[in-house]
Write a protein that holds these residues in place. Sequence first.
Motif, PDB file in Angstrom:
ATOM      1  N   LYS A  37      34.241  28.645  61.574  1.00 20.97           N
ATOM      2  CA  LYS A  37      34.081  27.331  62.204  1.00 20.97           C
ATOM      3  C   LYS A  37      33.100  26.463  61.426  1.00 20.97           C
ATOM      4  O   LYS A  37      33.192  25.239  61.465  1.00 20.97           O
ATOM      5  N   SER A  38      32.173  27.092  60.704  1.00 19.57           N
ATOM      6  CA  SER A  38      31.220  26.316  59.912  1.00 19.57           C
ATOM      7  C   SER A  38      31.892  25.632  58.733  1.00 19.57           C
ATOM      8  O   SER A  38      31.307  24.765  58.092  1.00 19.57           O
ATOM      9  N   SER A  39      33.151  26.021  58.444  1.00 14.81           N
ATOM     10  CA  SER A  39      33.888  25.426  57.316  1.00 14.81           C
ATOM     11  C   SER A  39      35.037  24.549  57.790  1.00 14.81           C
ATOM     12  O   SER A  39      35.972  24.275  57.037  1.00 14.81           O
ATOM     13  N   GLN A  40      34.966  24.082  59.034  1.00 15.17           N
ATOM     14  CA  GLN A  40      36.111  23.354  59.571  1.00 15.17           C
ATOM     15  C   GLN A  40      36.297  21.962  58.975  1.00 15.17           C
ATOM     16  O   GLN A  40      37.299  21.305  59.244  1.00 15.17           O
ATOM     17  N   ILE A  66      36.949  31.069  63.341  1.00 14.43           N
ATOM     18  CA  ILE A  66      36.083  32.176  63.742  1.00 14.43           C
ATOM     19  C   ILE A  66      34.647  31.668  63.872  1.00 14.43           C
ATOM     20  O   ILE A  66      34.170  30.965  62.977  1.00 14.43           O
ATOM     21  N   PRO A  67      33.942  31.995  64.968  1.00  8.59           N
ATOM     22  CA  PRO A  67      32.535  31.597  65.068  1.00  8.59           C
ATOM     23  C   PRO A  67      31.755  32.029  63.831  1.00  8.59           C
ATOM     24  O   PRO A  67      31.923  33.154  63.348  1.00  8.59           O
ATOM     25  N   ALA A  68      30.929  31.137  63.315  1.00  9.19           N
ATOM     26  CA  ALA A  68      30.274  31.369  62.025  1.00  9.19           C
ATOM     27  C   ALA A  68      29.504  32.678  61.980  1.00  9.19           C
ATOM     28  O   ALA A  68      29.571  33.417  60.994  1.00  9.19           O
ATOM     29  N   GLU A  69      28.782  32.975  63.085  1.00  7.66           N
ATOM     30  CA  GLU A  69      27.947  34.170  63.076  1.00  7.66           C
ATOM     31  C   GLU A  69      28.764  35.464  63.149  1.00  7.66           C
ATOM     32  O   GLU A  69      28.242  36.556  62.945  1.00  7.66           O
ATOM     33  N   GLN A  70      30.066  35.337  63.449  1.00  9.24           N
ATOM     34  CA  GLN A  70      30.929  36.521  63.566  1.00  9.24           C
ATOM     35  C   GLN A  70      31.952  36.636  62.434  1.00  9.24           C
ATOM     36  O   GLN A  70      32.741  37.572  62.409  1.00  9.24           O
ATOM     37  N   THR A  71      31.939  35.681  61.516  1.00  6.62           N
ATOM     38  CA  THR A  71      33.016  35.596  60.524  1.00  6.62           C
ATOM     39  C   THR A  71      33.198  36.886  59.742  1.00  6.62           C
ATOM     40  O   THR A  71      34.309  37.423  59.642  1.00  6.62           O
ATOM     41  N   THR A  72      32.117  37.398  59.177  1.00  4.72           N
ATOM     42  CA  THR A  72      32.231  38.611  58.351  1.00  4.72           C
ATOM     43  C   THR A  72      32.737  39.787  59.165  1.00  4.72           C
ATOM     44  O   THR A  72      33.678  40.488  58.752  1.00  4.72           O
ATOM     45  N   THR A  73      32.163  40.008  60.328  1.00  6.13           N
ATOM     46  CA  THR A  73      32.554  41.144  61.166  1.00  6.13           C
ATOM     47  C   THR A  73      34.009  41.041  61.595  1.00  6.13           C
ATOM     48  O   THR A  73      34.755  42.027  61.547  1.00  6.13           O
ATOM     49  N   VAL A  74      34.423  39.850  62.020  1.00  6.16           N
ATOM     50  CA  VAL A  74      35.808  39.655  62.467  1.00  6.16           C
ATOM     51  C   VAL A  74      36.792  39.922  61.319  1.00  6.16           C
ATOM     52  O   VAL A  74      37.808  40.605  61.494  1.00  6.16           O
ATOM     53  N   LEU A  75      36.481  39.385  60.132  1.00  4.94           N
ATOM     54  CA  LEU A  75      37.386  39.582  58.993  1.00  4.94           C
ATOM     55  C   LEU A  75      37.425  41.045  58.563  1.00  4.94           C
ATOM     56  O   LEU A  75      38.492  41.577  58.218  1.00  4.94           O
ATOM     57  N   GLN A  76      36.279  41.704  58.573  1.00  9.82           N
ATOM     58  CA  GLN A  76      36.260  43.131  58.239  1.00  9.82           C
ATOM     59  C   GLN A  76      37.150  43.916  59.200  1.00  9.82           C
ATOM     60  O   GLN A  76      37.906  44.801  58.777  1.00  9.82           O
ATOM     61  N   THR A  77      37.080  43.577  60.479  1.00  4.26           N
ATOM     62  CA  THR A  77      37.897  44.264  61.488  1.00  4.26           C
ATOM     63  C   THR A  77      39.372  43.982  61.276  1.00  4.26           C
ATOM     64  O   THR A  77      40.203  44.905  61.306  1.00  4.26           O
ATOM     65  N   LYS A  78      39.723  42.722  61.052  1.00  3.79           N
ATOM     66  CA  LYS A  78      41.122  42.365  60.860  1.00  3.79           C
ATOM     67  C   LYS A  78      41.720  43.090  59.645  1.00  3.79           C
ATOM     68  O   LYS A  78      42.850  43.563  59.678  1.00  3.79           O
ATOM     69  N   PRO A 178      11.596  17.012  62.763  1.00 10.53           N
ATOM     70  CA  PRO A 178      11.593  17.103  61.296  1.00 10.53           C
ATOM     71  C   PRO A 178      12.696  18.002  60.730  1.00 10.53           C
ATOM     72  O   PRO A 178      13.391  17.611  59.786  1.00 10.53           O
ATOM     73  N   VAL A 179      12.870  19.215  61.281  1.00  9.47           N
ATOM     74  CA  VAL A 179      13.782  20.198  60.681  1.00  9.47           C
ATOM     75  C   VAL A 179      14.691  20.797  61.756  1.00  9.47           C
ATOM     76  O   VAL A 179      14.215  21.223  62.815  1.00  9.47           O
ATOM     77  N   PHE A 180      15.993  20.851  61.474  1.00  5.60           N
ATOM     78  CA  PHE A 180      16.935  21.522  62.368  1.00  5.60           C
ATOM     79  C   PHE A 180      17.191  22.927  61.852  1.00  5.60           C
ATOM     80  O   PHE A 180      17.620  23.126  60.715  1.00  5.60           O
ATOM     81  N   MET A 181      16.902  23.923  62.695  1.00  7.22           N
ATOM     82  CA  MET A 181      17.139  25.333  62.362  1.00  7.22           C
ATOM     83  C   MET A 181      18.239  25.892  63.270  1.00  7.22           C
ATOM     84  O   MET A 181      17.985  26.160  64.445  1.00  7.22           O
ATOM     85  N   PRO A 182      19.444  26.094  62.751  1.00  6.30           N
ATOM     86  CA  PRO A 182      20.540  26.632  63.571  1.00  6.30           C
ATOM     87  C   PRO A 182      20.671  28.147  63.394  1.00  6.30           C
ATOM     88  O   PRO A 182      21.665  28.653  62.891  1.00  6.30           O
ATOM     89  N   TYR A 183      19.659  28.894  63.828  1.00 11.85           N
ATOM     90  CA  TYR A 183      19.602  30.303  63.465  1.00 11.85           C
ATOM     91  C   TYR A 183      20.325  31.219  64.445  1.00 11.85           C
ATOM     92  O   TYR A 183      20.198  32.439  64.375  1.00 11.85           O
ATOM     93  N   LYS A 184      21.115  30.614  65.350  1.00  7.67           N
ATOM     94  CA  LYS A 184      22.113  31.435  66.052  1.00  7.67           C
ATOM     95  C   LYS A 184      23.063  32.009  65.010  1.00  7.67           C
ATOM     96  O   LYS A 184      23.561  33.128  65.151  1.00  7.67           O
ATOM     97  N   ASP A 185      23.322  31.215  63.965  1.00 12.95           N
ATOM     98  CA  ASP A 185      24.088  31.673  62.802  1.00 12.95           C
ATOM     99  C   ASP A 185      23.099  32.304  61.830  1.00 12.95           C
ATOM    100  O   ASP A 185      22.380  31.598  61.113  1.00 12.95           O
ATOM    101  N   SER A 249      23.500  26.310  66.801  1.00 12.60           N
ATOM    102  CA  SER A 249      24.364  26.816  65.733  1.00 12.60           C
ATOM    103  C   SER A 249      24.651  25.755  64.681  1.00 12.60           C
ATOM    104  O   SER A 249      24.448  24.558  64.902  1.00 12.60           O
ATOM    105  N   TYR A 250      25.165  26.217  63.549  1.00  6.99           N
ATOM    106  CA  TYR A 250      25.426  25.320  62.423  1.00  6.99           C
ATOM    107  C   TYR A 250      26.409  24.214  62.792  1.00  6.99           C
ATOM    108  O   TYR A 250      26.288  23.088  62.305  1.00  6.99           O
ATOM    109  N   ASP A 251      27.386  24.513  63.650  1.00  7.99           N
ATOM    110  CA  ASP A 251      28.401  23.500  63.953  1.00  7.99           C
ATOM    111  C   ASP A 251      27.830  22.307  64.730  1.00  7.99           C
ATOM    112  O   ASP A 251      28.520  21.321  64.953  1.00  7.99           O
TER     113      ASP A 251
END
Length: 421
Positions: A37-40, A66-78, A178-185, A249-251
């Motif tokens: 989703k971060s690359s939408q 795919i939610p950004a924070e789950q992308t790697t795990t989801v793709l590995q599973t698929k 000053p700074v946005f930190m989207p560290y859910k991702d 999150s990043y989105d």
Amino acid sequence: MLTIGLAACGPDSSNNGSSAGEEGKNAKVTLELAISKSSQDSAFIQKDVLDDFEKKTNIRVNLQLIPAEQTTTVLQTKLAVDETPDIIQYNLASAVTDLNLERNFEILDNEPWAGRIVNKDVLSSGGHIYSFHVSQDTGMQGVVYNKKIFEELGLSIPKNYEEFLAICEKIKASGITPVFMPYKDAWAANIWPAAAFADFAAKHDPTFFDDVNSNKKKWSDVPEFKTFLEQQYEVYSKGYTNADVLSDSYDMAVGKFLNKEVAMMFMGDWLIEGVAEQDPGMELGVFPIPSSEDASLGASPLGGQLFIPKKSKHLEEAKQFLDYIASKDVAQKIVDAKGYVSNLNDVTTPELPAYKQDIVDNYITPKKTVLTTDAYMLVDRSELYRLLQDQFAGGLTPEEVLKSWDEKFSQLMQDKGISGF
């Protein structure tokens, strides 16, 4: 635009012209394209591109966001359970470590567009092309900032960490975060250290990555790395960020900049592109992570390439999609719209957007860039990202983050059979 003449064929399309054969020949194939989703805002999945491809080929592209924070795990599973998408958009350096590139993906050396590629290195691993992109840009990582806010407050690009904190204080006093930190991702928490570690190593310990990858050194052996993690956390603890860093999150980032709620973010220049699509008049730029005096701008490996899994259910149609994207007219439209540096020899690089020309003039040409740690990592980095998250959850000190990563890194290297572990 180039029309791809291959018909999408069903399994019984060779039935000697029978009605069943004709039905199979004309049946619409649907390609599954998996993307974070971060690359939408990716150029490859814009509606006009997908609609035109379907019109020309009778092949539909369905997006699996795919939610950004789950992308790697989801793709590995698929990939592991044979729920394989037909196309995946991912980062090449990460695909090597996260997704077992050589085992899971098609080699694309002999595709029709391969001979037109200008810079094969940014698409290749182990001497073979595994991915596709119309651009040869590397994503630049640093502090993305709103130029107008800086101008209105009389701020200059900081040359060191102390100057950066002073800028944060002035921005906060103006009523802007000053700074946005989207560290859910979790990956977003790695932007600061990935550039800071690499900049320090390049200037003070040039053999560090060779040493850490051969188990001659540990990540925790470098005191400055602890300092850099402390710096990032201090920006948060001093109240210069959004309050909910582990919930945001990043989105959300593009909207935060469009609404002028935030002035800066530790991120890649791809964020600037995303904001420009919504508001071309907003002036954003990027400067180096100010972890040390006159730091270099981080250069990450090229991101957002398209890959075709070996187990794609529609292998030929997936390759047709790459052929379509690579066709001269379509690629030129994308390159023009995005301001890319073309990676096809018959597609012209347009006049670059102001932020990208600034990067070329101020960092690339004078050689003030450094490849981020991602370029040197031989293993999956997701555990490091989670450890960085844990620091912000209050569970780990910077020293504990590094020591825990030492242990995990060693185990991952050992699992891969890397010599010395």
